[in-house]
Structure formats: structure tokens, C-alpha cells
Design a protein around this motif. Structure first.
Motif, PDB file in Angstrom:
ATOM      1  N   GLU A  11       0.835  -1.205   0.000  1.00  0.00           N
ATOM      2  CA  GLU A  11       0.000   0.000   0.000  1.00  0.00           C
ATOM      3  C   GLU A  11       0.868   1.253   0.000  1.00  0.00           C
ATOM      4  OE1 GLU A  11      -3.014  -0.006  -0.600  1.00  0.00           O
ATOM      5  OE2 GLU A  11      -3.893  -1.844   0.169  1.00  0.00           O
ATOM      6  N   PRO A  12       0.359   2.335  -0.532  1.00  0.00           N
ATOM      7  CA  PRO A  12      -0.917   2.433  -1.240  1.00  0.00           C
ATOM      8  C   PRO A  12      -0.831   1.814  -2.637  1.00  0.00           C
ATOM      9  CG  PRO A  12       0.089   4.605  -1.033  1.00  0.00           C
ATOM     10  CD  PRO A  12       0.972   3.635  -0.336  1.00  0.00           C
ATOM     11  N   MET A  13      -1.819   0.966  -2.919  1.00  0.00           N
ATOM     12  CA  MET A  13      -1.921   0.366  -4.244  1.00  0.00           C
ATOM     13  C   MET A  13      -2.948   1.148  -5.052  1.00  0.00           C
ATOM     14  SD  MET A  13      -1.420  -3.744  -3.598  1.00  0.00           S
ATOM     15  CE  MET A  13      -3.012  -4.124  -4.109  1.00  0.00           C
ATOM     16  N   VAL A  14      -2.687   1.287  -6.329  1.00  0.00           N
ATOM     17  CA  VAL A  14      -3.581   1.998  -7.235  1.00  0.00           C
ATOM     18  C   VAL A  14      -3.884   1.075  -8.406  1.00  0.00           C
ATOM     19  CG1 VAL A  14      -3.748   3.940  -8.838  1.00  0.00           C
ATOM     20  CG2 VAL A  14      -2.724   4.278  -6.584  1.00  0.00           C
ATOM     21  N   GLU A  15      -5.163   0.885  -8.668  1.00  0.00           N
ATOM     22  CA  GLU A  15      -5.590   0.107  -9.833  1.00  0.00           C
ATOM     23  C   GLU A  15      -6.171   1.062 -10.855  1.00  0.00           C
ATOM     24  OE1 GLU A  15      -8.501  -3.621 -11.044  1.00  0.00           O
ATOM     25  OE2 GLU A  15      -8.650  -2.750  -9.050  1.00  0.00           O
ATOM     26  N   VAL A  16      -5.753   0.911 -12.094  1.00  0.00           N
ATOM     27  CA  VAL A  16      -6.234   1.757 -13.187  1.00  0.00           C
ATOM     28  C   VAL A  16      -6.973   0.856 -14.171  1.00  0.00           C
ATOM     29  CG1 VAL A  16      -5.580   3.343 -15.019  1.00  0.00           C
ATOM     30  CG2 VAL A  16      -4.235   3.274 -12.906  1.00  0.00           C
ATOM     31  N   VAL A  17      -8.199   1.258 -14.522  1.00  0.00           N
ATOM     32  CA  VAL A  17      -9.014   0.496 -15.477  1.00  0.00           C
ATOM     33  C   VAL A  17      -9.509   1.462 -16.538  1.00  0.00           C
ATOM     34  CG1 VAL A  17     -11.024  -0.988 -15.782  1.00  0.00           C
ATOM     35  CG2 VAL A  17      -9.743  -1.060 -13.632  1.00  0.00           C
ATOM     36  N   ASP A  18      -9.227   1.150 -17.807  1.00  0.00           N
ATOM     37  CA  ASP A  18      -9.699   2.031 -18.871  1.00  0.00           C
ATOM     38  C   ASP A  18     -11.068   1.581 -19.363  1.00  0.00           C
ATOM     39  OD1 ASP A  18      -9.342  -0.061 -20.691  1.00  0.00           O
ATOM     40  OD2 ASP A  18      -7.726   0.904 -21.783  1.00  0.00           O
ATOM     41  N   SER A  19     -11.620   2.299 -20.340  1.00  0.00           N
ATOM     42  CA  SER A  19     -12.975   2.015 -20.822  1.00  0.00           C
ATOM     43  C   SER A  19     -13.091   0.667 -21.524  1.00  0.00           C
ATOM     44  CB  SER A  19     -13.446   3.130 -21.749  1.00  0.00           C
ATOM     45  OG  SER A  19     -12.562   3.248 -22.842  1.00  0.00           O
ATOM     46  N   GLU A  20     -11.968   0.091 -21.919  1.00  0.00           N
ATOM     47  CA  GLU A  20     -11.980  -1.236 -22.541  1.00  0.00           C
ATOM     48  C   GLU A  20     -11.657  -2.331 -21.537  1.00  0.00           C
ATOM     49  OE1 GLU A  20      -9.497  -1.176 -25.992  1.00  0.00           O
ATOM     50  OE2 GLU A  20     -10.515   0.572 -26.818  1.00  0.00           O
ATOM     51  N   HIS A  21     -11.626  -1.973 -20.259  1.00  0.00           N
ATOM     52  CA  HIS A  21     -11.406  -2.891 -19.134  1.00  0.00           C
ATOM     53  C   HIS A  21      -9.988  -3.440 -19.043  1.00  0.00           C
ATOM     54  CE1 HIS A  21     -15.638  -2.559 -18.319  1.00  0.00           C
ATOM     55  NE2 HIS A  21     -15.883  -2.858 -19.585  1.00  0.00           N
ATOM     56  N   HIS A  22      -9.022  -2.763 -19.667  1.00  0.00           N
ATOM     57  CA  HIS A  22      -7.622  -3.096 -19.421  1.00  0.00           C
ATOM     58  C   HIS A  22      -7.297  -2.613 -18.013  1.00  0.00           C
ATOM     59  CE1 HIS A  22      -7.511  -2.541 -23.925  1.00  0.00           C
ATOM     60  NE2 HIS A  22      -7.166  -3.804 -23.759  1.00  0.00           N
ATOM     61  N   THR A  23      -6.522  -3.398 -17.284  1.00  0.00           N
ATOM     62  CA  THR A  23      -6.243  -3.082 -15.892  1.00  0.00           C
ATOM     63  C   THR A  23      -4.750  -3.126 -15.620  1.00  0.00           C
ATOM     64  OG1 THR A  23      -8.342  -4.056 -15.213  1.00  0.00           O
ATOM     65  CG2 THR A  23      -6.684  -3.802 -13.511  1.00  0.00           C
ATOM     66  N   ALA A  24      -4.291  -2.177 -14.811  1.00  0.00           N
ATOM     67  CA  ALA A  24      -2.915  -2.186 -14.313  1.00  0.00           C
ATOM     68  C   ALA A  24      -2.977  -1.904 -12.820  1.00  0.00           C
ATOM     69  CB  ALA A  24      -2.060  -1.138 -15.014  1.00  0.00           C
ATOM     70  N   LEU A  25      -2.135  -2.582 -12.066  1.00  0.00           N
ATOM     71  CA  LEU A  25      -2.096  -2.420 -10.622  1.00  0.00           C
ATOM     72  C   LEU A  25      -0.701  -1.961 -10.229  1.00  0.00           C
ATOM     73  CD1 LEU A  25      -3.730  -2.861  -8.000  1.00  0.00           C
ATOM     74  CD2 LEU A  25      -2.789  -5.161  -7.941  1.00  0.00           C
ATOM     75  N   TYR A  26      -0.619  -0.857  -9.487  1.00  0.00           N
ATOM     76  CA  TYR A  26       0.653  -0.282  -9.055  1.00  0.00           C
ATOM     77  C   TYR A  26       0.750  -0.358  -7.541  1.00  0.00           C
ATOM     78  CZ  TYR A  26       0.575   1.655 -13.740  1.00  0.00           C
ATOM     79  OH  TYR A  26       0.518   1.807 -15.094  1.00  0.00           O
ATOM     80  N   ALA A  27       1.911  -0.704  -7.031  1.00  0.00           N
ATOM     81  CA  ALA A  27       2.119  -0.836  -5.590  1.00  0.00           C
ATOM     82  C   ALA A  27       3.057   0.244  -5.078  1.00  0.00           C
ATOM     83  CB  ALA A  27       2.703  -2.212  -5.278  1.00  0.00           C
ATOM     84  N   ASN A  28       2.921   0.552  -3.790  1.00  0.00           N
ATOM     85  CA  ASN A  28       3.771   1.538  -3.110  1.00  0.00           C
ATOM     86  C   ASN A  28       3.793   2.861  -3.863  1.00  0.00           C
ATOM     87  OD1 ASN A  28       5.678  -1.298  -2.617  1.00  0.00           O
ATOM     88  ND2 ASN A  28       4.674  -0.280  -0.931  1.00  0.00           N
TER      89      ASN A  28
END
Length: 95
Positions: free
Chosen positions: A48-65
Motif C-alpha cells: 500500500e498504497p496500491m492503485v488500480e487503473v481500469v480504462d474504458s476497454e477494461h484493461h487493468t494495471a495495478l501499481y504498488a507503493n
């Protein structure tokens, strides 16, 4: 393109900077149409803090710290562009 950014708001994530990360993205929210969604933690408190990013086409990326500076860079990577991983992540995996 709508981008949703998920940031935890539980006590553990807030204690290590999640609110500062959300604040850093608040300008991008107004300027570029990023939707910020505050969530619970995934239980991986050392990331943490983790951030998840999701675009309109449902691609996802997860970032830590994530730091506030990293959050601003993440926002720049996704605004009006095809989905791609932020540059600091690519640098980390180049070795």
C-alpha cells in the motif's frame, strides 16, 4: 476514454499515504476526466498504497507503493492515450 482509478481508503492504506495519492490525482480528475473510486484494501499492506487503473476497454494495471509523484505520472500515462503501463514500471523491469 474514461479511466477509473481505484485507491484504498482503509486505515492501513491511509497510514502509508493513500490520501496523499488521491489528492495528487484530484487535479487530473478535474482536468482529464479521471474517475477516482475509493475502495477497501486488498489486504496486501506491505504494497500500500496500491492503485488500480481500469480504462474504458477494461484493461487493468495495478501499481504498488505509489507515491503522489508516481500517481501524477500514472495519470499522465493514461489521459487520452491507449492503455499502457507507466514509464517508471517499464524502467523497473529493464534490469
Amino acid at each position: 476514454m474514461t479511466v477509473r482509478v481505484f485507491i484504498p481508503r482503509d486505515a492501513g492504506a491511509v497510514a502509508v499515504g493513500a490520501n496523499a495519492v488521491a489528492d495528487a490525482l484530484s487535479g487530473a480528475r478535474a482536468e482529464h476526466g479521471i474517475e477516482i473510486v475509493r475502495t477497501g484494501s486488498r489486504g496486501l499492506y506491505w504494497l500500500e498504497p496500491m492503485v488500480e487503473v481500469v480504462d474504458s476497454e477494461h484493461h487493468t494495471a495495478l501499481y504498488a507503493n505509489v507515491t503522489p509523484a508516481m500517481a501524477r505520472e500514472i495519470a499522465k500515462q493514461y489521459v487520452g492515450r491507449p492503455f499502457r503501463v507507466a514509464e517508471f514500471v517499464r524502467r523497473a523491469f529493464r534490469g
